[in-house]
Structure formats: structure tokens, C-alpha cells
Motif scaffolding. Sequence first.
Motif, short mmCIF file in Angstrom:
data_model
loop_
_atom_site.label_atom_id
_atom_site.label_comp_id
_atom_site.label_asym_id
_atom_site.label_seq_id
_atom_site.Cartn_x
_atom_site.Cartn_y
_atom_site.Cartn_z
N LYS A 54 -11.71 5.84 1.13
CA LYS A 54 -10.36 6.25 1.49
C LYS A 54 -9.96 7.62 0.96
O LYS A 54 -9.15 8.31 1.57
CB LYS A 54 -9.35 5.21 0.98
CG LYS A 54 -9.49 3.82 1.59
CD LYS A 54 -9.12 3.82 3.05
CE LYS A 54 -9.19 2.42 3.64
NZ LYS A 54 -8.81 2.39 5.08
N LEU A 55 -10.53 8.02 -0.19
CA LEU A 55 -10.05 9.23 -0.86
C LEU A 55 -11.02 10.40 -0.82
O LEU A 55 -10.64 11.51 -1.16
CB LEU A 55 -9.71 8.90 -2.32
CG LEU A 55 -8.61 7.85 -2.52
CD1 LEU A 55 -8.40 7.58 -4.01
CD2 LEU A 55 -7.31 8.30 -1.88
N ASN A 56 -12.26 10.16 -0.42
CA ASN A 56 -13.23 11.24 -0.43
C ASN A 56 -12.94 12.29 0.64
O ASN A 56 -12.96 13.49 0.38
CB ASN A 56 -14.65 10.69 -0.24
CG ASN A 56 -15.71 11.76 -0.44
OD1 ASN A 56 -15.51 12.69 -1.22
ND2 ASN A 56 -16.81 11.65 0.26
N GLU A 57 -12.64 11.82 1.84
CA GLU A 57 -12.45 12.76 2.96
C GLU A 57 -11.24 13.67 2.76
O GLU A 57 -11.34 14.88 2.93
CB GLU A 57 -12.30 11.98 4.27
CG GLU A 57 -12.20 12.89 5.49
CD GLU A 57 -12.16 12.10 6.79
OE1 GLU A 57 -11.92 12.73 7.83
OE2 GLU A 57 -12.37 10.87 6.76
N LYS A 58 -10.10 13.09 2.36
CA LYS A 58 -8.88 13.89 2.23
C LYS A 58 -8.72 14.51 0.85
O LYS A 58 -8.19 15.61 0.71
CB LYS A 58 -7.66 13.03 2.55
CG LYS A 58 -7.55 12.63 4.02
CD LYS A 58 -6.27 11.85 4.26
CE LYS A 58 -6.13 11.49 5.74
NZ LYS A 58 -4.88 10.72 6.02
N PRO A 272 -5.07 12.39 -14.72
CA PRO A 272 -3.97 13.02 -13.97
C PRO A 272 -3.10 12.00 -13.22
O PRO A 272 -3.61 11.02 -12.66
CB PRO A 272 -4.70 13.95 -13.00
CG PRO A 272 -5.98 14.27 -13.70
CD PRO A 272 -6.37 13.01 -14.42
N GLU A 273 -1.81 12.26 -13.22
CA GLU A 273 -0.85 11.35 -12.58
C GLU A 273 -1.17 11.13 -11.11
O GLU A 273 -1.10 9.99 -10.62
CB GLU A 273 0.57 11.91 -12.73
CG GLU A 273 1.63 11.05 -12.08
CD GLU A 273 3.03 11.62 -12.25
OE1 GLU A 273 3.92 11.25 -11.45
OE2 GLU A 273 3.24 12.43 -13.18
N ASP A 274 -1.52 12.18 -10.39
CA ASP A 274 -1.78 12.04 -8.96
C ASP A 274 -2.99 11.15 -8.70
O ASP A 274 -3.02 10.40 -7.70
CB ASP A 274 -2.03 13.41 -8.33
CG ASP A 274 -0.74 14.22 -8.19
OD1 ASP A 274 0.34 13.63 -8.34
OD2 ASP A 274 -0.83 15.43 -7.93
N ILE A 275 -3.99 11.22 -9.57
CA ILE A 275 -5.20 10.39 -9.40
C ILE A 275 -4.84 8.91 -9.54
O ILE A 275 -5.22 8.08 -8.71
CB ILE A 275 -6.28 10.77 -10.43
CG1 ILE A 275 -6.63 12.26 -10.33
CG2 ILE A 275 -7.51 9.89 -10.24
CD1 ILE A 275 -7.11 12.71 -8.97
N VAL A 276 -4.11 8.57 -10.60
CA VAL A 276 -3.74 7.17 -10.83
C VAL A 276 -2.81 6.67 -9.73
O VAL A 276 -2.91 5.52 -9.30
CB VAL A 276 -3.09 7.01 -12.22
CG1 VAL A 276 -2.69 5.55 -12.45
CG2 VAL A 276 -4.06 7.45 -13.31
N TYR A 277 -1.93 7.53 -9.28
CA TYR A 277 -1.04 7.17 -8.16
C TYR A 277 -1.85 6.79 -6.92
O TYR A 277 -1.61 5.76 -6.29
CB TYR A 277 -0.10 8.33 -7.84
CG TYR A 277 0.71 8.12 -6.59
CD1 TYR A 277 1.88 7.36 -6.60
CD2 TYR A 277 0.32 8.69 -5.37
CE1 TYR A 277 2.63 7.16 -5.45
CE2 TYR A 277 1.05 8.49 -4.21
CZ TYR A 277 2.21 7.73 -4.26
OH TYR A 277 2.94 7.53 -3.10
N LEU A 278 -2.82 7.62 -6.57
CA LEU A 278 -3.64 7.36 -5.39
C LEU A 278 -4.49 6.10 -5.55
O LEU A 278 -4.66 5.34 -4.60
CB LEU A 278 -4.54 8.57 -5.10
CG LEU A 278 -3.83 9.81 -4.56
CD1 LEU A 278 -4.79 11.01 -4.55
CD2 LEU A 278 -3.29 9.56 -3.15
N VAL A 279 -5.03 5.89 -6.74
CA VAL A 279 -5.82 4.69 -6.99
C VAL A 279 -4.96 3.43 -6.83
O VAL A 279 -5.36 2.46 -6.17
CB VAL A 279 -6.45 4.73 -8.41
CG1 VAL A 279 -7.00 3.36 -8.81
CG2 VAL A 279 -7.55 5.78 -8.47
#
Length: 337
Positions: A54-58, A272-279
Motif C-alpha cells: 500500500k505504501l511503496n508506490e506512493k 516520524p509522525e507521518d510514518i506512524v500515521y500511515l501505518v
Amino acid sequence: MILKFLCTFLLLILSLTTILQASINPKKYVIATASTGGTFYPVGVGLAKLLSLKLNEKESMSFLAISSDGSFDNVRMLENKEVNFAMIQGLCGMMAWNGTHVYHNKPYKNLRSVSLLWQNVEHFMVRKEIATTGNILDLKNLYGQNFSMAENDSGSKVSAEIIMDTLGIDYTKMNLYYFGYNQSAVALQQGKIKGMNTPAGAPVAAVTSVCNAMGPLKVSLLEFSDIDLEKIQKQFPIWKRYVIKANTYPRQTKDINTIAQSNLLITDVDTPEDIVYLVTKTLYENLSFFNSVNKGTISLSLQNAIDGLNIPLHKGAIRYYQEMGITIPSHLLHVSP
């Protein structure tokens, strides 16, 4: 005009190069799980595959799940920045955050919760001749016998020691081995040990393999009475009643009354906050995928994502839960390490 064109062209080349490099060398994040015969490992592998997909492409992010000795090993790796995320038992999280038991007044205040996971169900399996009553106190029949406590740095080992200490079972009188779940299952089938400790989300692969090979006439999963649970909860209320429903395991014809504690997905305060948010967002937008990886994850839901957490939430997780309308209690809000 030519200069403007050249500048635009160079910016385009730079952008394409950046995108190409990101796709070739994505940011890699490591998830620590546990022994391959339990629930942490297969679900962790599933989580890593899902996040990478889900996160590799974008986002140019890839994830890798690794096996480990379990919860306490995972906390150590997080502290040493060897991994980015980890699955741990709630008991381990409580001890690490508060600096109790194995942490000897050295609390790990850099830990942060991402989510509650599934229930970590206690599975004490012994050979039939050991299970004279079917109750957990039958472990006393293992004095002088071979028993696998689980791997040395695992939460499974520590939780087993606490349960036995609380119930007056002296595990030091057993001949202890520290095998992983699959190794324990093989050793039990071969007669090298008389029992094994393999807590995980039900069904546990190692327990399934033993039930398939030996059946109810040769092995038994021990039960906890209400009195047993009451004694444990007086000191460690993290454990609750759990019923392993009939037919969870091969040739299991009746319910098994045991106990369970919650598992957690955690990270480090510096992630990073954005990483944990996306996870967090990706996890809860794809719960059906987890249900297909292991039946033990069926209890996972957004509604109970933070129930019973004992480590403050990471800012990225807080952001997602608040977006979803979940009220965060004060003890789970971000604090300085």
C-alpha cells in the motif's frame, strides 16, 4: 527564453531522478515479531506485506518482518534502534514503561503505542500422564521432568514464570529448556519434553501441529479455574478469562477455559509522525486482510484499538484516532521521554 527552458528541463530531470531513486531505494522499516511457530511472526509478515504493497508506490516505503526471541528482545531492539516497530505482550509493555520486574527500576520511556492487537492466549500443553486433573496446577507433576519454557528473552517465558510463581508452582524444580514454538512442538512429539509453553493468538501453529500428530489421548491443554485467575489478577490484572472454543484445534471436542492478555504494536518516540500515521491508517483500513492471515486477529477493531494500552500513544497514532473520532484518555497522550 532559452535559459528559462533549460531551468525547467533541469528541474524536470531532477524530479524524475528523485522519483526513480525513491522507487529503487525505498525507505525500509523493520517490524520485530517473535518465534515462527506463534502468531506474531505470520501476522507480522502479513502486516509488512500489506504496508509495503500500500505504501511503496506512493510513499516509497517498504517493510520487513523479522523473527526474534519475543517481546523483551523486541523492546531491546527498539531501544537500540535496530527495528522501527515491534509486537509485544501487554505484560512486557507494562514492565518496560514502568521499570518493574526484569527492568529493575530502569523504565523505557522512549516506547510509544501504535495499537492494541489481539489476545495473547495462554497455552500450557502437556503429555496426558502429566494432566492428572486438567488444571494448570498439574504443572507440579513436571517436577524433575523436561519442560520447554519458550525462548530466553521472550515475553512467553516471563509471563509463564509470573503465572507459576503466583500459583505456587516452582518451575525451578523442572528440567527447563528454552525452545522456540516449532522446536517445542517437535520435541513434545518426539518425547524429549513432557510439556511446552506457547502463548499466542488462537489457533497457534505449534499447538495445531501437536494436536494433529498426537491427539487428545496423548496431550492436553491445561485449564485455569476462576480461583486461579483471581489469584493472578490480584497482582497482574492484565490477564482476563479466555475460552478456546471447541474445534479451534484438531480433535478438540470441548471448550478450554484458559486466560489471555493483550498484545501491542509499538514503536519508538523518534519514529516520524507521518510514518506512524500511515501505518495506523493502513492497518485499520485493511482489517479484513488480517483476519485472513490468522484467525487470532478477528478481535482487532478500531473500536477497541486503544482499550487497555499501558504505554502512551505515538503522535502519529493519536492523529489518526482523533481523525476517526476516538477520544484519547489523558494517560495515553504524548509525553516527553
